[in-house]
Design a protein around this motif. Structure first.
Motif, PDB file in Angstrom:
ATOM      1  N   PHE B 464      -7.922  60.955 -61.459  1.00  0.00           N
ATOM      2  CA  PHE B 464      -6.737  61.794 -61.243  1.00  0.00           C
ATOM      3  C   PHE B 464      -6.858  63.141 -61.947  1.00  0.00           C
ATOM      4  CE2 PHE B 464      -4.977  58.839 -58.764  1.00  0.00           C
ATOM      5  CZ  PHE B 464      -3.718  58.303 -59.027  1.00  0.00           C
ATOM      6  N   ASP B 465      -7.845  63.278 -62.826  1.00  0.00           N
ATOM      7  CA  ASP B 465      -7.943  64.548 -63.561  1.00  0.00           C
ATOM      8  C   ASP B 465      -8.681  65.617 -62.774  1.00  0.00           C
ATOM      9  OD1 ASP B 465     -10.558  63.743 -63.645  1.00  0.00           O
ATOM     10  OD2 ASP B 465     -10.736  63.769 -65.821  1.00  0.00           O
ATOM     11  N   TRP B 466      -8.733  65.486 -61.465  1.00  0.00           N
ATOM     12  CA  TRP B 466      -9.298  66.459 -60.538  1.00  0.00           C
ATOM     13  C   TRP B 466     -10.821  66.527 -60.607  1.00  0.00           C
ATOM     14  CZ3 TRP B 466      -5.991  71.586 -60.845  1.00  0.00           C
ATOM     15  CH2 TRP B 466      -4.644  71.282 -60.627  1.00  0.00           C
ATOM     16  N   THR B 467     -11.445  65.650 -61.365  1.00  0.00           N
ATOM     17  CA  THR B 467     -12.897  65.784 -61.488  1.00  0.00           C
ATOM     18  C   THR B 467     -13.612  64.544 -60.993  1.00  0.00           C
ATOM     19  OG1 THR B 467     -13.016  64.781 -63.676  1.00  0.00           O
ATOM     20  CG2 THR B 467     -12.703  67.180 -63.571  1.00  0.00           C
ATOM     21  N   VAL B 468     -14.887  64.776 -60.683  1.00  0.00           N
ATOM     22  CA  VAL B 468     -15.814  63.672 -60.443  1.00  0.00           C
ATOM     23  C   VAL B 468     -16.877  63.819 -61.517  1.00  0.00           C
ATOM     24  CG1 VAL B 468     -17.525  62.672 -58.886  1.00  0.00           C
ATOM     25  CG2 VAL B 468     -15.431  63.653 -57.951  1.00  0.00           C
ATOM     26  N   LYS B 469     -17.154  62.749 -62.241  1.00  0.00           N
ATOM     27  CA  LYS B 469     -18.139  62.859 -63.317  1.00  0.00           C
ATOM     28  C   LYS B 469     -19.367  62.021 -63.007  1.00  0.00           C
ATOM     29  CE  LYS B 469     -14.890  63.772 -67.113  1.00  0.00           C
ATOM     30  NZ  LYS B 469     -14.649  65.157 -66.795  1.00  0.00           N
ATOM     31  N   LEU B 470     -20.492  62.545 -63.411  1.00  0.00           N
ATOM     32  CA  LEU B 470     -21.762  61.850 -63.238  1.00  0.00           C
ATOM     33  C   LEU B 470     -22.147  61.238 -64.571  1.00  0.00           C
ATOM     34  CD1 LEU B 470     -24.425  61.258 -61.655  1.00  0.00           C
ATOM     35  CD2 LEU B 470     -25.252  63.454 -62.466  1.00  0.00           C
ATOM     36  N   TRP B 471     -22.457  59.949 -64.560  1.00  0.00           N
ATOM     37  CA  TRP B 471     -22.796  59.239 -65.786  1.00  0.00           C
ATOM     38  C   TRP B 471     -24.147  58.555 -65.637  1.00  0.00           C
ATOM     39  CZ3 TRP B 471     -18.596  58.861 -69.369  1.00  0.00           C
ATOM     40  CH2 TRP B 471     -17.338  59.175 -68.858  1.00  0.00           C
ATOM     41  N   SER B 472     -24.702  58.243 -66.802  1.00  0.00           N
ATOM     42  CA  SER B 472     -25.848  57.350 -66.821  1.00  0.00           C
ATOM     43  C   SER B 472     -25.494  56.215 -67.764  1.00  0.00           C
ATOM     44  CB  SER B 472     -27.094  58.088 -67.324  1.00  0.00           C
ATOM     45  OG  SER B 472     -28.095  57.158 -67.692  1.00  0.00           O
ATOM     46  N   THR B 473     -25.914  55.039 -67.411  1.00  0.00           N
ATOM     47  CA  THR B 473     -25.578  53.903 -68.273  1.00  0.00           C
ATOM     48  C   THR B 473     -26.284  53.998 -69.615  1.00  0.00           C
ATOM     49  OG1 THR B 473     -27.318  52.641 -67.184  1.00  0.00           O
ATOM     50  CG2 THR B 473     -25.074  52.279 -66.405  1.00  0.00           C
ATOM     51  N   LYS B 474     -27.216  54.921 -69.683  1.00  0.00           N
ATOM     52  CA  LYS B 474     -27.938  55.037 -70.953  1.00  0.00           C
ATOM     53  C   LYS B 474     -27.166  55.855 -71.979  1.00  0.00           C
ATOM     54  CE  LYS B 474     -32.157  55.055 -68.275  1.00  0.00           C
ATOM     55  NZ  LYS B 474     -33.168  55.958 -67.721  1.00  0.00           N
ATOM     56  N   SER B 475     -26.127  56.540 -71.503  1.00  0.00           N
ATOM     57  CA  SER B 475     -25.423  57.401 -72.457  1.00  0.00           C
ATOM     58  C   SER B 475     -23.931  57.306 -72.215  1.00  0.00           C
ATOM     59  CB  SER B 475     -25.899  58.847 -72.267  1.00  0.00           C
ATOM     60  OG  SER B 475     -24.940  59.735 -72.777  1.00  0.00           O
ATOM     61  N   ARG B 477     -21.696  59.501 -72.854  1.00  0.00           N
ATOM     62  CA  ARG B 477     -21.031  60.750 -72.495  1.00  0.00           C
ATOM     63  C   ARG B 477     -21.448  61.133 -71.087  1.00  0.00           C
ATOM     64  NH1 ARG B 477     -23.370  64.506 -75.222  1.00  0.00           N
ATOM     65  NH2 ARG B 477     -24.948  63.019 -75.901  1.00  0.00           N
ATOM     66  N   PRO B 478     -20.505  61.739 -70.321  1.00  0.00           N
ATOM     67  CA  PRO B 478     -20.877  62.060 -68.946  1.00  0.00           C
ATOM     68  C   PRO B 478     -22.025  63.068 -68.901  1.00  0.00           C
ATOM     69  CG  PRO B 478     -18.765  63.048 -69.528  1.00  0.00           C
ATOM     70  CD  PRO B 478     -19.125  62.155 -70.652  1.00  0.00           C
ATOM     71  N   LEU B 479     -22.839  62.918 -67.880  1.00  0.00           N
ATOM     72  CA  LEU B 479     -23.940  63.854 -67.694  1.00  0.00           C
ATOM     73  C   LEU B 479     -23.429  65.168 -67.145  1.00  0.00           C
ATOM     74  CD1 LEU B 479     -26.786  61.703 -66.125  1.00  0.00           C
ATOM     75  CD2 LEU B 479     -26.646  62.589 -68.437  1.00  0.00           C
ATOM     76  N   TYR B 480     -22.498  65.051 -66.231  1.00  0.00           N
ATOM     77  CA  TYR B 480     -22.029  66.257 -65.572  1.00  0.00           C
ATOM     78  C   TYR B 480     -20.638  66.015 -65.029  1.00  0.00           C
ATOM     79  CZ  TYR B 480     -22.467  70.668 -63.082  1.00  0.00           C
ATOM     80  OH  TYR B 480     -22.322  71.956 -62.661  1.00  0.00           O
ATOM     81  N   SER B 481     -19.882  67.077 -64.868  1.00  0.00           N
ATOM     82  CA  SER B 481     -18.539  66.964 -64.323  1.00  0.00           C
ATOM     83  C   SER B 481     -18.398  67.937 -63.159  1.00  0.00           C
ATOM     84  CB  SER B 481     -17.525  67.287 -65.427  1.00  0.00           C
ATOM     85  OG  SER B 481     -16.230  67.179 -64.926  1.00  0.00           O
ATOM     86  N   PHE B 482     -17.992  67.436 -62.025  1.00  0.00           N
ATOM     87  CA  PHE B 482     -17.838  68.274 -60.835  1.00  0.00           C
ATOM     88  C   PHE B 482     -16.377  68.662 -60.716  1.00  0.00           C
ATOM     89  CE2 PHE B 482     -22.053  67.394 -59.398  1.00  0.00           C
ATOM     90  CZ  PHE B 482     -22.321  66.110 -59.857  1.00  0.00           C
TER      91      PHE B 482
END
Lengths: 115, 596
Positions: B464-475, B477-482
């Motif tokens: 709902f926060d207007w974003t799509v985030k890219l994650w890796s299970t290894k970390s 913290r999100p890798l990237y936020s769209f």
């Protein structure tokens, strides 16, 4: 030549007849399968042998032997016969026999000879 | 013939012995006289000895009568015996009572031929006549005409009978009964489905493949088009006023798509939960199968290894199973509404595993995860409470399993965090928390495009926060936020074929396609749905060439993705590795800057 056992009660005995006819049939087509080329021989020999046996018994009867061999093909067969004779002395018997590939029906009619 | 010759013999015998003959005659007459005196009609002397007449083989020589004298003797003896045995012969001779014997019957019943045939053809007289003739062999030509004639007579009779039987009006009751019989209903459903398809077909038979008459054809325009609306599915009765809650493509038939809907507030008498199976292949506008149940269906999917089953998770916590083999529209199986199963809405259902060992996993919003066997839904095989740090139950809104993994999975919750968890083992339950979103997580998708490089540790989440985030299970913290969207992002999904492509939908009615190898700042393709309804769900088809979206108006749109976008080139994987490396670098740099 035909010397009948006179003095005996001349009554037709269907059970005895059917046993001997059955044996005849077994002997001729016992272990065989329906074979178009041989079926003529078979009917002829069944009739002959049955009649021979009957006559050998030496009873004062006129015999009529009828043999039908039908191949088992899924069709139905129905026959019936009836006679007008002296019910006290005359009789008939019908023997049915079948194996995996054919039916055989032998009818024997014995009409007492009027002596 | 034997008899004849013998008769001849007798005759000759008789003629050769002249006085013997007269002797014989005299004896005969005497015998007759004797018999007559007794009262017996003298037919015996004339009786021929019994002879058996056979066809060819005349084996009965011994039965052939010897010359006359024995017969004379027999006559004589007979006469004698009859003379002496008066009493014997008397009744036989005199009163010969004749009667009818019993009828002897011989019956051979015909063999019942069981035959199955789907075609019926009323036999016309001409047809059976020719059939008869065709069947008979040449040898039996003589016998052919009589049987053929008989058949014709039979057919005439049958024809008359048919005419008598044919039009018999059924009563109203009989008609109703027939209309409600199982046979009729199943036939009608199948038949109407087929006819609908045929009617909706609009094939252009005049299409010229040489392209001569392609003047204003969309083909040229479409050459560069990225996202084109192919179909839109809606049903007046079943989808109006409902929201599409889930979409799934059939693994077995790529043209089938199941969509689940929640309740229609304007129609309280209609069932609350509806799941429709739509067919892309035919142009008919009505659903292939209609399923409904008593509670709103919040998630639905085709059971992966059971092609006939559709699984649904409902608002009441019940998991229902529909079977398209049965003629029923209601579920054939349901899980119980008990504490052992779910008591909160089930937003995620998924079949994981292999053909021989598969389970249905369901998670409800109270954090309870149950695994079921599709054969037995009366109780879960296994259940697990998803709690974080031994106290906080996770309100799960979405769930995803990485490619090829049946044990570890990720869940998104209402509090905005994403968690990884595992099903079995000593540490069954929540493993790690990934914080980053500022609003409830609405959709999760694990990377699923298999290729030379394994990216199965990647997943995306929408919120709902207007974003799509890219994650890796290894970390954590999100890798990237769209952050291109200006509204709640409702769902996101990786392409099943392209490693760097994913789609997302938002409340403003926008469908975005992001290709990370091209650009990570803006979507590669974007399209607005007509009428700008809120788009609730997005699902790639298994081929990766079509995208289905469901909106809040109850409509399902299917978009064709342009080939230049959706088909991955051979180097996509390696390029994505570089992209990821870049992303990682950027992130680390940003962190350093933030910490510094």
């Amino acid at each position: 030549m035909e010397e009948f056992n006179s003095g005996e009660e001349v009554v037709f005995n269907p059970d005895e007849i059917s046993v001997s006819v059955k044996e005849c049939v077994e002997g001729v087509i016992g272990g065989t399968d329906y074979n178009q080329s041989k079926v003529n021989q078979w009917t002829a020999s069944i009739v002959e042998h049955s009649l021979t046996h009957l006559v050998k018994q030496g009873r004062p009867f006129k015999y009529i032997v009828n043999c039908t061999i039908m191949q088992k093909s899924g069709a139905g067969l129905h026959t019936a016969n009836s006679c007008y004779w002296d019910t006290a002395t005359d009789g008939s018997c019908t023997v049915r026999w079948e194996n995996r590939t054919m039916y055989c029906v032998v009818s024997v009619f014995a009409v007492a000879v009027a002596l | 013939m034997c008899g004849d010759s013998k008769r001849g013999g007798e005759a000759t015998g008789g003629s050769s012995a002249g006085h013997e003959d007269s002797d014989l005659e005299r004896k005969r007459r005497e015998a007759e006289a004797l018999l007559q005196s007794v009262g017996i009609t003298p037919d015996v002397p004339h009786a021929q000895p019994l002879r058996v007449v056979t066809e060819d083989t005349c084996l009965f020589h011994y039965l052939v009568p010897a010359p006359m004298s024995p017969s004379n003797k027999s006559v004589g003896s007979d006469a004698g015996s009859q003379d002496s045995g008066d009493g014997n012969a008397g009744p036989r001779r005199g009163a010969v009572r004749l009667g009818m014997s019993k009828v002897t019957q011989v019956d051979f019943l015909p063999k019942e031929m069981v035959s199955y045939s789907k075609e019926t053809q009323t036999p016309t007289e001409a047809m059976t006549h020719t059939d008869q003739k065709a069947d008979e062999e040449e040898d039996e030509e003589i016998t052919a005409p009589p049987p053929a004639e008989d058949n014709q007579e039979d057919n005439d009779e049958q024809g008359e009978q048919q005419q008598e039987d044919a039009p018999k009006e059924l009563t109203e009751e009989e008609k109703l009964q027939l209309l409600h019989s199982d046979d009729f209903l199943s036939f009608f459903e199948r038949g109407s489905r087929i006819v609908e398809r045929a009617l909706a077909e609009q094939v252009d038979v005049c299409f010229d493949y040489s392209g001569r008459d392609l003047e204003d054809k969309e083909g040229d325009l479409q050459a560069g088009a990225k996202l084109v609306l192919n179909r839109q599915f809606a049903d007046e009765r079943w989808t109006k006023n409902r929201v599409v809650t889930c979409l799934d493509w059939s693994p077995q038939y790529p043209e089938l798509l199941v969509a689940s809907y929640n309740n229609n507030e304007d129609a309280p008498h209609e069932p609350d939960g509806v799941a429709l199976v739509w067919n892309m292949k035919y142009k008919k506008p009505t659903p292939e199968y209609i399923f409904h149940c008593q509670s709103e269906v919040m998630s639905a999917g085709f059971a992966k290894f059971h092609p006939n089953l559709v699984v649904g998770g409902t608002y009441s916590g019940q998991i229902v199973l529909w079977d398209n083999r049965s003629n029923k529209r209601t579920p054939v199986q349901r899980t119980p509404l008990s504490a052992a199963a779910h008591t909160h809405p089930v937003y995620c259902v998924n079949v994981v595993g292999t053909q021989n060992a598969n389970n249905l996993i369901s998670i409800s919003t109270d954090g309870k995860m149950c695994s079921w066997s599709l054969d037995m839904l009366s109780q879960p095989q296994d259940s697990l409470e998803l709690v974080f740090k031994q106290s906080k139950a996770v309100a799960v809104t979405s769930m995803a399993f990485p490619l090829g993994d049946v044990n570890n999975f990720v869940v998104g919750s209402e509090d905005g965090s994403v968690y990884t968890a595992c099903r079995h083992g000593s540490k069954a339950g929540i493993t790690e928390v990934f914080e980053g979103h500022h609003g409830p997580v609405t959709g999760l998708s694990c990377h699923s495009a298999g290729g030379p490089v394994d990216f199965s540790h990647l997943f995306i989440s929408s919120s709902f926060d207007w974003t799509v985030k890219l994650w890796s299970t290894k970390s954590t913290r999100p890798l990237y936020s769209f952050e291109d969207s200006c509204d709640y992002v409702y769902d996101a999904m990786w392409s099943p074929t392209h490693p760097a492509l994913f789609a997302c939908v938002d409340l403003a009615g926008r469908l975005d396609l992001w290709n990370l190898n091209n650009d990570t700042e803006v979507p590669t393709a974007s399209v607005y749905v007509d009428g700008a309804p809120a788009l609730n769900r997005v699902r790639w088809s298994h081929t990766g060439k079509e995208i289905a979206t469901g909106d809040s108006e109850g409509q399902v749109q299917v978009y064709d993705v342009g080939e230049q976008i959706c088909v991955p080139k051979a180097d996509e994987w390696t390029r994505f590795v570089r992209t990821l490396a870049e992303i990682n670098e950027n992130r680390d740099e940003a962190e350093e800057l933030a910490n510094a």
